[in-house]
Motif scaffolding. Structure first.
Motif, PDB file in Angstrom:
ATOM      1  N   GLY A  37      -2.179 -22.091 -23.988  1.00  0.00           N
ATOM      2  CA  GLY A  37      -1.802 -23.701 -24.467  1.00  0.00           C
ATOM      3  C   GLY A  37      -2.120 -24.274 -25.730  1.00  0.00           C
ATOM      4  N   VAL A  38      -2.687 -23.349 -26.723  1.00  0.00           N
ATOM      5  CA  VAL A  38      -2.784 -23.872 -27.905  1.00  0.00           C
ATOM      6  C   VAL A  38      -1.501 -23.607 -28.938  1.00  0.00           C
ATOM      7  CG1 VAL A  38      -5.157 -24.121 -28.029  1.00  0.00           C
ATOM      8  CG2 VAL A  38      -4.045 -21.929 -28.869  1.00  0.00           C
ATOM      9  N   ILE A  39      -1.146 -24.125 -29.889  1.00  0.00           N
ATOM     10  CA  ILE A  39      -0.326 -23.862 -30.988  1.00  0.00           C
ATOM     11  C   ILE A  39      -0.597 -22.484 -31.801  1.00  0.00           C
ATOM     12  CG2 ILE A  39       0.891 -24.628 -33.175  1.00  0.00           C
ATOM     13  CD1 ILE A  39       0.202 -27.498 -32.333  1.00  0.00           C
ATOM     14  N   ASP A  40       0.521 -21.674 -31.567  1.00  0.00           N
ATOM     15  CA  ASP A  40       0.341 -20.371 -32.147  1.00  0.00           C
ATOM     16  C   ASP A  40       0.104 -20.770 -33.802  1.00  0.00           C
ATOM     17  OD1 ASP A  40       0.581 -17.814 -33.388  1.00  0.00           O
ATOM     18  OD2 ASP A  40       2.656 -17.532 -32.451  1.00  0.00           O
ATOM     19  N   GLN A  41      -1.016 -19.825 -34.395  1.00  0.00           N
ATOM     20  CA  GLN A  41      -1.852 -20.071 -35.533  1.00  0.00           C
ATOM     21  C   GLN A  41      -0.701 -19.266 -36.716  1.00  0.00           C
ATOM     22  OE1 GLN A  41      -4.624 -22.064 -36.379  1.00  0.00           O
ATOM     23  NE2 GLN A  41      -3.950 -22.776 -34.111  1.00  0.00           N
ATOM     24  N   ASN A  42       0.022 -18.439 -35.907  1.00  0.00           N
ATOM     25  CA  ASN A  42       0.814 -17.437 -36.917  1.00  0.00           C
ATOM     26  C   ASN A  42       2.117 -17.971 -37.308  1.00  0.00           C
ATOM     27  OD1 ASN A  42      -1.054 -15.307 -36.686  1.00  0.00           O
ATOM     28  ND2 ASN A  42      -0.270 -14.839 -34.561  1.00  0.00           N
ATOM     29  N   THR A  43       2.030 -18.859 -38.350  1.00  0.00           N
ATOM     30  CA  THR A  43       3.145 -19.844 -38.789  1.00  0.00           C
ATOM     31  C   THR A  43       2.732 -20.267 -40.173  1.00  0.00           C
ATOM     32  OG1 THR A  43       4.534 -21.775 -38.673  1.00  0.00           O
ATOM     33  CG2 THR A  43       2.243 -22.006 -37.610  1.00  0.00           C
ATOM     34  N   LEU A  48      -4.546 -26.249 -42.387  1.00  0.00           N
ATOM     35  CA  LEU A  48      -5.996 -26.095 -42.205  1.00  0.00           C
ATOM     36  C   LEU A  48      -6.309 -25.582 -40.914  1.00  0.00           C
ATOM     37  CD1 LEU A  48      -8.819 -27.143 -43.567  1.00  0.00           C
ATOM     38  CD2 LEU A  48      -8.409 -28.844 -42.256  1.00  0.00           C
ATOM     39  N   ILE A  49      -7.162 -24.778 -40.784  1.00  0.00           N
ATOM     40  CA  ILE A  49      -8.129 -24.427 -39.600  1.00  0.00           C
ATOM     41  C   ILE A  49      -9.559 -24.520 -39.846  1.00  0.00           C
ATOM     42  CG2 ILE A  49      -7.715 -21.868 -39.959  1.00  0.00           C
ATOM     43  CD1 ILE A  49      -7.387 -21.648 -36.847  1.00  0.00           C
ATOM     44  N   VAL A  50     -10.229 -25.266 -39.265  1.00  0.00           N
ATOM     45  CA  VAL A  50     -11.804 -25.083 -39.327  1.00  0.00           C
ATOM     46  C   VAL A  50     -12.628 -24.808 -37.788  1.00  0.00           C
ATOM     47  CG1 VAL A  50     -13.684 -26.572 -39.699  1.00  0.00           C
ATOM     48  CG2 VAL A  50     -11.478 -26.909 -41.011  1.00  0.00           C
ATOM     49  N   GLN A  51     -13.231 -24.043 -37.881  1.00  0.00           N
ATOM     50  CA  GLN A  51     -14.014 -23.747 -36.712  1.00  0.00           C
ATOM     51  C   GLN A  51     -15.754 -24.390 -37.053  1.00  0.00           C
ATOM     52  OE1 GLN A  51     -13.185 -20.565 -34.368  1.00  0.00           O
ATOM     53  NE2 GLN A  51     -14.458 -21.475 -32.745  1.00  0.00           N
ATOM     54  N   ASP A  52     -16.082 -25.274 -36.315  1.00  0.00           N
ATOM     55  CA  ASP A  52     -17.306 -26.199 -36.807  1.00  0.00           C
ATOM     56  C   ASP A  52     -17.618 -26.970 -35.669  1.00  0.00           C
ATOM     57  OD1 ASP A  52     -19.522 -26.713 -38.109  1.00  0.00           O
ATOM     58  OD2 ASP A  52     -18.786 -26.856 -40.121  1.00  0.00           O
ATOM     59  N   ASP A  53     -18.903 -27.560 -35.958  1.00  0.00           N
ATOM     60  CA  ASP A  53     -19.239 -28.581 -34.969  1.00  0.00           C
ATOM     61  C   ASP A  53     -18.480 -29.939 -34.849  1.00  0.00           C
ATOM     62  OD1 ASP A  53     -20.120 -30.159 -36.886  1.00  0.00           O
ATOM     63  OD2 ASP A  53     -22.163 -29.739 -36.609  1.00  0.00           O
ATOM     64  N   GLU A 103     -12.177 -38.013 -24.396  1.00  0.00           N
ATOM     65  CA  GLU A 103     -11.311 -37.990 -23.475  1.00  0.00           C
ATOM     66  C   GLU A 103     -11.103 -36.922 -22.499  1.00  0.00           C
ATOM     67  OE1 GLU A 103      -9.448 -40.183 -20.619  1.00  0.00           O
ATOM     68  OE2 GLU A 103     -10.743 -41.159 -22.332  1.00  0.00           O
ATOM     69  N   ASP A 104     -11.087 -35.761 -23.338  1.00  0.00           N
ATOM     70  CA  ASP A 104     -10.738 -34.685 -22.585  1.00  0.00           C
ATOM     71  C   ASP A 104     -11.042 -33.398 -23.599  1.00  0.00           C
ATOM     72  OD1 ASP A 104      -9.490 -32.809 -20.576  1.00  0.00           O
ATOM     73  OD2 ASP A 104      -7.503 -33.958 -20.439  1.00  0.00           O
ATOM     74  N   TRP A 105     -10.754 -31.983 -22.968  1.00  0.00           N
ATOM     75  CA  TRP A 105     -11.139 -30.842 -23.584  1.00  0.00           C
ATOM     76  C   TRP A 105     -10.449 -30.846 -24.968  1.00  0.00           C
ATOM     77  CZ3 TRP A 105     -14.437 -27.162 -22.057  1.00  0.00           C
ATOM     78  CH2 TRP A 105     -14.987 -27.318 -20.592  1.00  0.00           C
ATOM     79  N   ASP A 106      -9.160 -30.899 -24.730  1.00  0.00           N
ATOM     80  CA  ASP A 106      -8.533 -30.721 -26.021  1.00  0.00           C
ATOM     81  C   ASP A 106      -7.432 -31.856 -26.428  1.00  0.00           C
ATOM     82  OD1 ASP A 106      -9.238 -27.743 -25.970  1.00  0.00           O
ATOM     83  OD2 ASP A 106      -7.426 -27.398 -24.836  1.00  0.00           O
ATOM     84  N   PHE A 107      -7.044 -32.095 -27.303  1.00  0.00           N
ATOM     85  CA  PHE A 107      -6.304 -33.118 -27.850  1.00  0.00           C
ATOM     86  C   PHE A 107      -5.350 -32.780 -28.981  1.00  0.00           C
ATOM     87  CE2 PHE A 107      -9.799 -34.421 -30.244  1.00  0.00           C
ATOM     88  CZ  PHE A 107      -9.330 -34.797 -31.353  1.00  0.00           C
ATOM     89  N   TRP A 108      -4.173 -33.517 -29.278  1.00  0.00           N
ATOM     90  CA  TRP A 108      -3.166 -33.452 -30.148  1.00  0.00           C
ATOM     91  C   TRP A 108      -2.701 -34.841 -30.820  1.00  0.00           C
ATOM     92  CZ3 TRP A 108      -3.550 -30.648 -25.537  1.00  0.00           C
ATOM     93  CH2 TRP A 108      -3.649 -29.091 -25.758  1.00  0.00           C
ATOM     94  N   GLU A 123     -13.094 -25.295 -28.330  1.00  0.00           N
ATOM     95  CA  GLU A 123     -14.007 -24.164 -28.964  1.00  0.00           C
ATOM     96  C   GLU A 123     -14.413 -24.565 -30.284  1.00  0.00           C
ATOM     97  OE1 GLU A 123     -12.540 -20.087 -27.933  1.00  0.00           O
ATOM     98  OE2 GLU A 123     -12.708 -20.578 -25.725  1.00  0.00           O
ATOM     99  N   GLU A 124     -14.341 -25.959 -30.443  1.00  0.00           N
ATOM    100  CA  GLU A 124     -14.488 -26.252 -31.667  1.00  0.00           C
ATOM    101  C   GLU A 124     -13.894 -25.783 -32.893  1.00  0.00           C
ATOM    102  OE1 GLU A 124     -18.859 -25.753 -31.723  1.00  0.00           O
ATOM    103  OE2 GLU A 124     -19.086 -27.987 -31.202  1.00  0.00           O
ATOM    104  N   ARG A 125     -12.334 -25.985 -32.648  1.00  0.00           N
ATOM    105  CA  ARG A 125     -11.369 -25.216 -33.510  1.00  0.00           C
ATOM    106  C   ARG A 125     -10.566 -26.406 -33.658  1.00  0.00           C
ATOM    107  NH1 ARG A 125      -7.894 -20.523 -31.928  1.00  0.00           N
ATOM    108  NH2 ARG A 125      -6.358 -22.119 -31.480  1.00  0.00           N
ATOM    109  N   LEU A 126     -10.279 -26.786 -35.058  1.00  0.00           N
ATOM    110  CA  LEU A 126      -9.226 -27.731 -35.215  1.00  0.00           C
ATOM    111  C   LEU A 126      -8.381 -27.146 -36.353  1.00  0.00           C
ATOM    112  CD1 LEU A 126      -8.672 -30.861 -36.131  1.00  0.00           C
ATOM    113  CD2 LEU A 126      -9.777 -30.666 -38.162  1.00  0.00           C
ATOM    114  N   SER A 127      -6.914 -27.453 -35.998  1.00  0.00           N
ATOM    115  CA  SER A 127      -6.055 -27.100 -36.674  1.00  0.00           C
ATOM    116  C   SER A 127      -5.007 -28.244 -37.105  1.00  0.00           C
ATOM    117  CB  SER A 127      -4.962 -25.972 -35.821  1.00  0.00           C
ATOM    118  OG  SER A 127      -6.038 -24.965 -35.385  1.00  0.00           O
TER     119      SER A 127
END
Length: 132
Positions: A37-43, A48-53, A103-108, A123-127
């Protein structure tokens, strides 16, 4: 459909509830979606992609949005597809970012001019994807 829990009667005057199809929206932006359900990172559109708190992710979102006009319209979606998405201004997002996260687990957050999309994965990942 249910409205986001933080949207009270006062905030309801600052947003519009919508039923836009998130999957169609993402695919219409020229992006692909992974099976989970997440956007494919291979583009080449990945900016920006950040994995943090959470605090770091909120800071990155704020930094990005502060470079955009405060009155610019965006649409916010959550992973619960039974929940309305909302149309609002960037200044609303900046003022309510904690609530948007809660509000929910994931958002866009999708720019209405289709220039960019922000994805927050639980999973604390922002794209952030730039579409132009």
């Amino acid at each position: 459909m249910i409205k986001p829990s933080f949207i009270n009667n006062t905030l309801l005057t600052k947003v519009k509830l919508t039923t836009t199809d998130l999957e169609k929206e993402i695919l219409g932006l020229g992006l692909n979606i992974e099976s989970y359900g997440v956007i494919d990172q291979n583009t080449n559109k990945l900016y920006l992609i950040v994995q943090d708190d959470r605090e770091c992710l909120q800071k990155k979102i704020r930094e990005y949005l502060l470079n955009e006009p405060a009155e610019e319209q965006v649409e916010i979606f959550w992973s619960n597809l039974n929940k309305y998405s909302i149309l609002c201004e960037i200044k609303f997002v900046l003022q309510n970012l904690d609530n948007i996260f809660d509000e929910d687990w994931d958002f866009w957050i999708v720019n209405n001019r289709k220039k960019w999309i922000i994805e927050n994965y639980h999973e604390e990942r922002l794209s952030i994807f730039n579409l132009n």
